[in-house]
Design a protein around this motif. Sequence first.
Motif, PDB file in Angstrom:
ATOM      1  N   HIS A 277       0.862  -1.192   0.000  1.00 26.12           N
ATOM      2  CA  HIS A 277       0.000   0.000   0.000  1.00 26.12           C
ATOM      3  C   HIS A 277       0.887   1.227   0.000  1.00 26.12           C
ATOM      4  O   HIS A 277       2.107   1.111  -0.031  1.00 26.12           O
TER       5      HIS A 277
ATOM      6  N   HIS B 194       1.301   3.844   2.222  1.00 21.93           N
ATOM      7  CA  HIS B 194       1.683   4.599   3.417  1.00 21.93           C
ATOM      8  C   HIS B 194       3.200   4.792   3.429  1.00 21.93           C
ATOM      9  O   HIS B 194       3.938   3.872   3.058  1.00 21.93           O
TER      10      HIS B 194
ATOM     11  N   ASP C 161       5.592   4.660   5.536  1.00 21.79           N
ATOM     12  CA  ASP C 161       6.497   3.711   6.206  1.00 21.79           C
ATOM     13  C   ASP C 161       6.726   2.439   5.387  1.00 21.79           C
ATOM     14  O   ASP C 161       7.645   1.681   5.659  1.00 21.79           O
ATOM     15  N   HIS C 162       5.898   2.235   4.342  1.00 26.84           N
ATOM     16  CA  HIS C 162       6.073   1.031   3.518  1.00 26.84           C
ATOM     17  C   HIS C 162       6.700   1.296   2.159  1.00 26.84           C
ATOM     18  O   HIS C 162       7.058   0.356   1.460  1.00 26.84           O
TER      19      HIS C 162
ATOM     20  N   HIS D 192      -7.496  -1.394   4.626  1.00 24.41           N
ATOM     21  CA  HIS D 192      -6.570  -0.540   5.390  1.00 24.41           C
ATOM     22  C   HIS D 192      -6.388   0.786   4.655  1.00 24.41           C
ATOM     23  O   HIS D 192      -6.333   1.850   5.260  1.00 24.41           O
TER      24      HIS D 192
ATOM     25  N   ASP E 141      -0.469  -4.055   5.933  1.00 26.38           N
ATOM     26  CA  ASP E 141      -1.068  -3.580   7.189  1.00 26.38           C
ATOM     27  C   ASP E 141      -2.508  -4.053   7.388  1.00 26.38           C
ATOM     28  O   ASP E 141      -3.181  -3.591   8.306  1.00 26.38           O
TER      29      ASP E 141
HETATM   30 ZN   LIG Z   1      -0.215   1.331   6.530  1.00 29.61          ZN
END
Ligand SMILES: [Zn+2]
Length: 281
Positions: A61, A63, A65-66, A148, A167
């Motif tokens: 996804h 986000h 942090d990924h 998510h 996530d």
């Molecule tokens: Zn996430």
Amino acid sequence: MYVVPGDTGRGSEGRPNAGFIVTSEGVVVIDALASPAQGEQLVRTIRSVTRQPIRWLVLTHHHPDHHFGAIVLRRAGARVLAHPDVATGVDEQSREAAESAWTLVVGRAQMAGFAYADVPDVVVTGADTLRLGGKTIVIGHPWRGAAHTVGDLIVWLPAERVVFAGDLLIEDGVTMVVDGSSQGLLAALAALDALDARVAVPGHGAIPADPAGLIARTRDYITGLRIAMRGAIEHHRSLNRALDSLPAPDEGRPVSLHSRERRNANRVYLEVEKELMGLEP
Ligand SMILES: [Zn+2]
């Protein structure tokens, strides 16, 4: 198949997990961690086990942090396979703002050399199968709608019965639905459950000994939240009063578990309210 575990010692503030699959025709990486510096560490880890070219980066996804380490994987030769909806929690115009905000989180040094690299070279919205060096890797979104986030993908190795859930599953905290929807998450959990995976790699936290147990725990959490918020709405309790029934947020820890639970409750309240009015959530 390798899992690169994040720092799992700090509860829901822990770092994300990543993984990679080595085949005789190249490497497939799953998620790129939270910064170019972390992306470089990931490439070093891959290089410590194989000289095979890094062919693909799959993003679970969008986000930060990924995928904020994705540029390093792309420079190392990877093509990006992702859901096309990159506007997760931020609109297109806000991607610059998201970069600035994230720099405050991880620090300027970690972000050196950053550029966005999450716009897919190959788009996946339903299901796609990669066959590389005799391995079958299914990348897909086998449910309808946002869970998510609007752009979630899972990576499934049918022969090994291993799933990278992103996530959709969080082992050391709670799965967030503020950029997605609780109903969509329940559908995604049902799709994960149907795989009957031997190993499920969550987006954060340790690999659970019992994948079905973590899926069930996540479903119970979301279902419980939906029931609580529905009860509040039916008793004409305002959103603020409904949130009063939850633990107070921890002072000075904006990403603490309690703060996250309140943000989820907020999102679910508004979602269920729309459902009860017969509107699209
Ligand atoms: Zn996430």
